[in-house]
Design an enzyme around this catalytic site. Sequence first.
Site, short mmCIF file in Angstrom:
data_model
loop_
_atom_site.label_atom_id
_atom_site.label_comp_id
_atom_site.label_asym_id
_atom_site.label_seq_id
_atom_site.Cartn_x
_atom_site.Cartn_y
_atom_site.Cartn_z
N HIS A 1 3.88 -23.19 9.61
CA HIS A 1 4.99 -22.59 8.89
C HIS A 1 4.99 -22.99 7.43
O HIS A 1 5.42 -22.23 6.55
CB HIS A 1 6.32 -22.96 9.56
CG HIS A 1 6.60 -22.14 10.78
ND1 HIS A 1 7.50 -22.52 11.74
CD2 HIS A 1 6.10 -20.96 11.18
CE1 HIS A 1 7.55 -21.60 12.68
NE2 HIS A 1 6.70 -20.65 12.37
N ARG B 1 15.44 -0.50 4.75
CA ARG B 1 15.13 -0.59 6.18
C ARG B 1 16.37 -1.05 6.93
O ARG B 1 16.61 -2.24 7.10
CB ARG B 1 13.98 -1.57 6.40
CG ARG B 1 12.67 -1.18 5.72
CD ARG B 1 11.59 -2.18 6.10
NE ARG B 1 10.28 -1.83 5.58
CZ ARG B 1 9.74 -2.37 4.50
NH1 ARG B 1 10.40 -3.29 3.81
NH2 ARG B 1 8.53 -2.01 4.10
N ARG C 1 17.01 4.63 5.30
CA ARG C 1 16.39 5.15 6.52
C ARG C 1 17.27 4.79 7.70
O ARG C 1 17.66 3.63 7.86
CB ARG C 1 14.99 4.56 6.70
CG ARG C 1 14.28 5.06 7.96
CD ARG C 1 12.87 4.54 8.05
NE ARG C 1 12.82 3.10 8.27
CZ ARG C 1 11.70 2.37 8.21
NH1 ARG C 1 10.55 2.95 7.90
NH2 ARG C 1 11.72 1.07 8.42
N GLU D 1 5.46 10.74 9.04
CA GLU D 1 4.68 9.72 9.74
C GLU D 1 3.86 10.30 10.88
O GLU D 1 2.95 9.64 11.38
CB GLU D 1 5.62 8.65 10.31
CG GLU D 1 6.53 7.99 9.29
CD GLU D 1 7.62 7.19 9.95
OE1 GLU D 1 7.47 5.96 10.04
OE2 GLU D 1 8.64 7.79 10.36
N ASN E 1 1.74 3.75 6.87
CA ASN E 1 1.33 2.84 7.95
C ASN E 1 1.26 3.56 9.29
O ASN E 1 0.24 3.55 9.98
CB ASN E 1 2.30 1.66 8.05
CG ASN E 1 2.37 0.85 6.77
OD1 ASN E 1 1.54 1.00 5.88
ND2 ASN E 1 3.38 0.01 6.65
N ASP E 2 2.37 4.21 9.66
CA ASP E 2 2.37 4.94 10.94
C ASP E 2 1.54 6.21 10.87
O ASP E 2 0.88 6.59 11.84
CB ASP E 2 3.81 5.28 11.34
CG ASP E 2 4.49 4.13 12.08
OD1 ASP E 2 3.79 3.37 12.76
OD2 ASP E 2 5.72 3.99 11.95
N ARG F 1 -2.55 0.13 14.66
CA ARG F 1 -2.80 -0.70 13.49
C ARG F 1 -2.67 -2.19 13.80
O ARG F 1 -2.95 -3.03 12.94
CB ARG F 1 -1.87 -0.31 12.34
CG ARG F 1 -0.39 -0.32 12.67
CD ARG F 1 0.38 0.37 11.54
NE ARG F 1 1.76 0.68 11.88
CZ ARG F 1 2.79 -0.08 11.57
NH1 ARG F 1 2.60 -1.20 10.93
NH2 ARG F 1 4.01 0.29 11.90
N CYS G 1 6.36 5.56 0.82
CA CYS G 1 7.03 4.26 1.01
C CYS G 1 6.25 3.33 1.92
O CYS G 1 6.71 2.24 2.23
CB CYS G 1 8.45 4.45 1.54
SG CYS G 1 8.54 5.20 3.17
#
Length: 837
Positions: free
Chosen positions: A461, A568, A605, A698, A721-722, A732, A769
Amino acid sequence: MGTTAPRLDILAPLSGWLVSLESVPDPVFAGKMVGDGISLDPTTNTLLAPVAGTVSNLHSANHALTITSAEGVEVMVHVGIDTVMLKGKGFRPLVGQGDKVAAGQPVIEFDLDHVACNAASLLTQIIVTNGESVLKMHPAQGMVAAGKDVVLSLELANGVAAQSAGGGEPVLSSDIVIPNPAGLHARPAAVFASKAKSFSSDIELILDERSANAKSVVAIMGLSTAKGDTVQVRATGPDAEAAVAELSQLLRDRCGEKEDEAPTAPAAPAVAPLQKETDGLLVGVGASPGIAIGRIVHHRLQEFDVPEQGQGNIVEQQLFTRACEEAAEQIESIKSQQQDQAQRNILSMHQELLQDPDLLALTYAALAEGKSAGWAWRAAFSAYSARLEAQDNPLLRERANDIRDVGRRVLALLAGVKQAALELEAGSILIAEDLAPSDTASLDPAKVAGFCTRTGGATSHVAILARAMGIPAICGISQAALKLPEGQQVILDGNQGTLAIAPSAEQLAAAERDIARLAERRAAEAASSHQDAHTRDGVRIDVVANIRNAADAREAVAKGAEGVGLLRSEFLFDNRDTAPTEAEQAAEYCAVAEALGKNRPLVVRTLDVGGDKPLSYLPLPKEDNPFLGLRGIRVSLDRPDLLRTQLRAILRAAPLTRLHIMFPMIASLDELRAAKAILAEEQAATGQHDVKVGIMIEVPSAAVLADRFAPEVDFFSIGTNDLTQYVLAMDRGHPQLAKQADALHPAVLNMIALTCEGARAHGKWVGVCGGLASDERAAPLLVGMGVTELSGSVPALASIKATLSRWDLSECQQLAKDILAMSTVTEVRERLNSQAR
């Protein structure tokens, strides 16, 4: 007249001295996780039935049995501590499971000497396992005679023992294969334990022949699970079935951990040949990249003196409780100052450790023996940190530092010692045996140029925090580093994991050139970050930020963000037992809006969960492939109550900013129209109509049909990403395919171009985004395809703006034309790297 509750007397199964259950040196019994009762230090070796009834359970190791009385009370007698490890040797059962027995009847004989020599303790526990059957319990004290004296006098609830569902039998899950790449390490263990605590049943996690208290982070980590291990969840109590069902699903969902979020051991540094340690160079593990020149400051942990004997159990318990509460407040204060989610997650896990039932049980057991709170707590956390350090799993060994960190924080409060703050000058290179995660989170990057620790690794950590803060760091450095003189000049290379001692003038000059080159560029970018983003020929591009909350919004504005392209909202729903209320959500949305002001855009979103983003309180059906199931807008349409509450809360921010609402994972016009219909109803009810509506692109179907979607929305925002994983059919997070799931794949880029064409035909704007928006090399390419908004991570905003200012729009368009004609990712990356300006 009132009626007297019926009583049931529990006889002594053995002769000996009675001991309180809290003082038993076993956290499961001391913490009353099996049930309440009393313990007995025996002087005889023939176990007698403490009540008349039926032998409802006889353990296969013959060291424990349960008798259910006619009233339904389940009384378990467990001979010794850890006697299950004797595997029946030294025990001889005199009855069988299902037999009816009389009170005082011999049921088990055992070899007193053998058990005393080979078990952790002879203390024998007499426990009522179905506590709901008992209204009040009156334990006896002192010396008792087997079969004659009463050890527990019970007042029964409702005149008879309450029968739990299923006769109090435990509920056992089917086999569950651990999917987490690093097993149940600290974060998934904390999520699992937190969820387990929401049930009243006793819950265990079983791995092979071992089990752990499912409500204890420490106990779960102690199982040292690995990916592919098969476990089961067992629960006993009134909500056992629900507990098993929900916790089983939580395990299958990786306890909310994404495959690519799990800590893994990093690859060895790309050094050829591998550097060897010399008199002038110490080598460790590169834990956080970057180069720093500075002077050594040694950081040594304070020692705390605490008395062994306490002032009495009640006084010491009060002192301990207050110290834990104050420690939790200190951690919360540190956490509130952190912007990075990884930092906050680590500190949340530390707060969870303060409530760990196993750690608390060990502490309270020592308090019951008259120990002081400080002595008891130190013994408890030291024992558990040592247990984790002995594990084969390196991630679990590194989590021992987290336990010590929390332990020392409470210990300092109990000792009345204020932990010394680090007094540092600019350019300090910290050298330490170990750094506590909370100490690391408190470091000032303006003063700490870098640090080295002898312990830990790149997955600790401390390393995670260093990377989040941008501080170069080395873990696992040679012991020799601890003997370096204070103030010694060094060069720390976090990329290579090396510490150059007393560097030469040539070495210093080379390091200074590398540092200056990057710093100069970043400084220039930061200085111009508040200017509007535009291409060299003056074409405006909106450069905005992806954020989670109002603190992020304020930081984004300070770093030059022209608005928020993605809030988000699921972060409001995380780490909770219930969904946030409308008021809670509205307060956060309004705080973000106020941080931005009326002239900056805010794109919110709606809730995006399911698949790789589960919520513990929102159970979703088991799916063979959750990425292709209930996810994004599908969840919201399946739970319109949650969607309506969220939309009302979002709309309350409309008067404060330029509000946009964006629906995720839209795959069809039917989904879009259903979501818009609900929004229209809430707008009519609230009177807030000045809101723009858009969708995330997406899913390939949305990109292909962009020209059909465009007339019904105000904007598109591409989640690269998606989109990448759906276009390429590659998870991914897949350990083998993740590197191939590249957003610069020509197929993905052509989907982006197709989206821009569909939007342009109807006069709608397109933003990006996803992760690609934060890649400064990709910025000219995206703009050349028709993207007019880039929403990236806050640290990337200045460099994105600077990159765009070095390109004309026509150059961007030519770049896009050339790249869209390419066939491989390699070609695309080579072209972008060669075009870097």
